[in-house]
Enzyme design. Sequence first.
Site, PDB file in Angstrom:
ATOM      1  N   ASP A 162     -44.927  53.605  51.225  1.00  0.00           N
ATOM      2  CA  ASP A 162     -44.835  54.860  50.467  1.00  0.00           C
ATOM      3  C   ASP A 162     -44.437  55.987  51.416  1.00  0.00           C
ATOM      4  O   ASP A 162     -44.642  55.891  52.631  1.00  0.00           O
ATOM      5  CB  ASP A 162     -46.205  55.234  49.881  1.00  0.00           C
ATOM      6  N   GLN A 199     -37.808  60.405  49.161  1.00  0.00           N
ATOM      7  CA  GLN A 199     -38.012  61.486  48.177  1.00  0.00           C
ATOM      8  C   GLN A 199     -36.742  62.322  47.968  1.00  0.00           C
ATOM      9  O   GLN A 199     -36.238  62.936  48.907  1.00  0.00           O
ATOM     10  CB  GLN A 199     -39.147  62.386  48.658  1.00  0.00           C
ATOM     11  N   ARG A 254     -36.749  52.720  47.383  1.00  0.00           N
ATOM     12  CA  ARG A 254     -37.274  53.195  46.097  1.00  0.00           C
ATOM     13  C   ARG A 254     -37.153  54.716  46.098  1.00  0.00           C
ATOM     14  O   ARG A 254     -37.847  55.406  46.833  1.00  0.00           O
ATOM     15  CB  ARG A 254     -38.729  52.798  45.920  1.00  0.00           C
ATOM     16  N   ALA A 273     -43.789  64.027  45.423  1.00  0.00           N
ATOM     17  CA  ALA A 273     -45.027  64.434  44.749  1.00  0.00           C
ATOM     18  C   ALA A 273     -45.851  65.477  45.504  1.00  0.00           C
ATOM     19  O   ALA A 273     -46.928  65.832  45.051  1.00  0.00           O
ATOM     20  CB  ALA A 273     -45.880  63.190  44.510  1.00  0.00           C
ATOM     21  N   LYS A 321     -36.992  72.171  39.921  1.00  0.00           N
ATOM     22  CA  LYS A 321     -36.955  70.771  39.473  1.00  0.00           C
ATOM     23  C   LYS A 321     -35.518  70.340  39.154  1.00  0.00           C
ATOM     24  O   LYS A 321     -35.131  69.205  39.423  1.00  0.00           O
ATOM     25  CB  LYS A 321     -37.854  70.635  38.241  1.00  0.00           C
TER      26      LYS A 321
HETATM   27  C1  LIG Z   1     -43.335  53.489  41.437  1.00  0.00           C
HETATM   28  C2  LIG Z   1     -43.514  54.886  41.970  1.00  0.00           C
HETATM   29  C3  LIG Z   1     -43.818  55.080  43.308  1.00  0.00           C
HETATM   30  C4  LIG Z   1     -43.960  56.373  43.818  1.00  0.00           C
HETATM   31  N1  LIG Z   1     -44.171  56.533  45.158  1.00  0.00           N
HETATM   32  C5  LIG Z   1     -44.138  57.792  45.656  1.00  0.00           C
HETATM   33  C6  LIG Z   1     -44.158  58.022  47.069  1.00  0.00           C
HETATM   34  O1  LIG Z   1     -44.208  57.085  47.881  1.00  0.00           O
HETATM   35  N2  LIG Z   1     -44.119  59.299  47.521  1.00  0.00           N
HETATM   36  C7  LIG Z   1     -44.033  60.377  46.656  1.00  0.00           C
HETATM   37  O2  LIG Z   1     -43.955  61.523  47.121  1.00  0.00           O
HETATM   38  N3  LIG Z   1     -44.035  60.190  45.316  1.00  0.00           N
HETATM   39  C8  LIG Z   1     -44.079  58.938  44.800  1.00  0.00           C
HETATM   40  N4  LIG Z   1     -44.035  58.767  43.442  1.00  0.00           N
HETATM   41  C9  LIG Z   1     -44.189  59.937  42.521  1.00  0.00           C
HETATM   42  C10 LIG Z   1     -42.872  60.663  42.299  1.00  0.00           C
HETATM   43  O3  LIG Z   1     -42.480  61.350  43.464  1.00  0.00           O
HETATM   44  C11 LIG Z   1     -42.997  61.707  41.151  1.00  0.00           C
HETATM   45  O4  LIG Z   1     -43.953  62.669  41.503  1.00  0.00           O
HETATM   46  C12 LIG Z   1     -43.395  61.102  39.819  1.00  0.00           C
HETATM   47  O5  LIG Z   1     -42.777  59.882  39.595  1.00  0.00           O
HETATM   48  C13 LIG Z   1     -43.039  62.076  38.648  1.00  0.00           C
HETATM   49  O6  LIG Z   1     -41.678  62.303  38.600  1.00  0.00           O
HETATM   50  P1  LIG Z   1     -40.656  61.552  37.603  1.00  0.00           P
HETATM   51  O7  LIG Z   1     -39.587  60.971  38.440  1.00  0.00           O
HETATM   52  O8  LIG Z   1     -41.368  60.597  36.773  1.00  0.00           O
HETATM   53  O9  LIG Z   1     -39.940  62.687  36.804  1.00  0.00           O
HETATM   54  P2  LIG Z   1     -40.445  63.925  35.972  1.00  0.00           P
HETATM   55  O10 LIG Z   1     -39.225  64.682  35.633  1.00  0.00           O
HETATM   56  O11 LIG Z   1     -41.548  64.623  36.691  1.00  0.00           O
HETATM   57  O12 LIG Z   1     -41.044  63.263  34.678  1.00  0.00           O
HETATM   58  C14 LIG Z   1     -40.230  62.688  33.679  1.00  0.00           C
HETATM   59  C15 LIG Z   1     -41.114  62.385  32.477  1.00  0.00           C
HETATM   60  O13 LIG Z   1     -42.025  61.337  32.806  1.00  0.00           O
HETATM   61  C16 LIG Z   1     -43.303  61.591  32.274  1.00  0.00           C
HETATM   62  N5  LIG Z   1     -44.269  61.781  33.383  1.00  0.00           N
HETATM   63  C17 LIG Z   1     -43.981  61.979  34.683  1.00  0.00           C
HETATM   64  N6  LIG Z   1     -45.119  62.081  35.411  1.00  0.00           N
HETATM   65  C18 LIG Z   1     -46.126  61.964  34.524  1.00  0.00           C
HETATM   66  C19 LIG Z   1     -47.538  61.971  34.657  1.00  0.00           C
HETATM   67  N7  LIG Z   1     -48.137  62.139  35.824  1.00  0.00           N
HETATM   68  N8  LIG Z   1     -48.269  61.826  33.526  1.00  0.00           N
HETATM   69  C20 LIG Z   1     -47.699  61.641  32.312  1.00  0.00           C
HETATM   70  N9  LIG Z   1     -46.358  61.616  32.140  1.00  0.00           N
HETATM   71  C21 LIG Z   1     -45.593  61.767  33.219  1.00  0.00           C
HETATM   72  C22 LIG Z   1     -43.192  62.837  31.435  1.00  0.00           C
HETATM   73  O14 LIG Z   1     -42.888  62.441  30.123  1.00  0.00           O
HETATM   74  C23 LIG Z   1     -42.019  63.546  32.051  1.00  0.00           C
HETATM   75  O15 LIG Z   1     -41.348  64.389  31.164  1.00  0.00           O
HETATM   76  C24 LIG Z   1     -43.866  57.479  42.930  1.00  0.00           C
HETATM   77  C25 LIG Z   1     -43.552  57.277  41.585  1.00  0.00           C
HETATM   78  C26 LIG Z   1     -43.366  56.011  41.100  1.00  0.00           C
HETATM   79  C27 LIG Z   1     -43.010  55.832  39.648  1.00  0.00           C
END
Ligand SMILES: Cc1cc2nc3c(=O)[nH]c(=O)nc-3n(C[C@H](O)[C@H](O)[C@H](O)COP(=O)(O)OP(=O)(O)OC[C@H]3O[C@@H](n4cnc5c(N)ncnc54)[C@H](O)[C@@H]3O)c2cc1C
Length: 308
Positions: A132, A161, A182, A187, A199
């Site tokens: 990660d 990221q 990935r 986050a 965003k």
């Molecule tokens: C498999 C995986 C591994 C990850 N590993 C890392 C990492 O190593 N380092 C890191 O910094 N981040 C990591 N993340 C988190 C990532 O950076 C984002 O913060 C997170 O995925 C939310 O962004 P999004 O791409 O889903 O898009 P967004 O535009 O934020 O969300 C798109 C839609 O998805 C849904 N959604 C998103 N998040 C949520 C939530 N928490 N609860 C409910 N609905 C939600 C909503 O409907 C939203 O409108 C990971 C995410 C995933 C899926």
Amino acid sequence: MSISRSVLLRASKSPFLNRQASHRAFVKRAVKKFMPGETPAEAIEAALKLAAEGRGSLFTKLGENLTSLDDAIAVRDHYLGFFDQLKAQDVPGQVSVKPTQLGLDLSQRACAEHLDALAAKASATGSFLWIDMEDSSYVDRTLDLYRVLKAKYDRTGIAIQAYLRRTPADIDSLMSLKPVIRLVKGAYAEPPDVAFAAKSETDLAYFDLSERMLERALVGECTPIFGTHDISLLQRLIARAKDLGVADGQYEIHMLYGIRDGDQRRLRSDGRVVRTLISYGASWYPWYMRRLAERPANVWFVVKSMFA
Ligand SMILES: Cc1cc2nc3c(=O)[nH]c(=O)nc-3n(C[C@H](O)[C@H](O)[C@H](O)COP(=O)(O)OP(=O)(O)OC[C@H]3O[C@@H](n4cnc5c(N)ncnc54)[C@H](O)[C@@H]3O)c2cc1C
């Protein structure tokens, strides 16, 4: 960054709030939406249900920024045993670890050794090890760890990221390794000179970076993994992959347990490779606060759980 997001991300670092939240039954009830349970057995049980639908799983034991190398060794040993459990129970599962959970704050060398042991085990058990990405202060060290690991073990990948301004250059610098990347949006709370504040800028960058990775996938130089729940973005990427001639099996979609579950199922039944990241463990507080920050409306789940 919105005020609610920055407040929640600041709260994720508060030891006081961590102590308060971790013992409240109503918070634990709300956390259930995002994790099937605190034990590895509950995580595996959930993964077996997903496997019956053709979905793979990724596992992560929550916990980060450990303060003793003995704790990091315990985490390494936990995962070594966990890989054996996956194999014994025939679970199509992979493992995702945070470098600070393996001691990066204390010793880069020890962290590298732990990663090496886990990657060897992942290879031996037919699984896969993911690193990660944590906040921006760790990016250089995490990339260095991955470079060493990937040169030795094929079955390893790294999260990158899209919100970081440096990311296009980082991805280019990894290409000679034929990386498995990935791509996530990011986050953590980062200053505007380090990460996009808007965003919309992150979303644009995500598409551009993904497109570049798909082009590299065509010539076998990169395996792109889309770690996002952003369905419209994914639809555009799936269409772009088709236009370029990248086959369904040449990329994957990863999402978190409990988020957009219907979409995960639909993507799988449409022929995509989908893996769901399942978290377990007792140290869920900072991780859960980051999930709330991604969608501050989730705070209502916590409020509702007070009365459930
Ligand atoms: C498999 C995986 C591994 C990850 N590993 C890392 C990492 O190593 N380092 C890191 O910094 N981040 C990591 N993340 C988190 C990532 O950076 C984002 O913060 C997170 O995925 C939310 O962004 P999004 O791409 O889903 O898009 P967004 O535009 O934020 O969300 C798109 C839609 O998805 C849904 N959604 C998103 N998040 C949520 C939530 N928490 N609860 C409910 N609905 C939600 C909503 O409907 C939203 O409108 C990971 C995410 C995933 C899926």
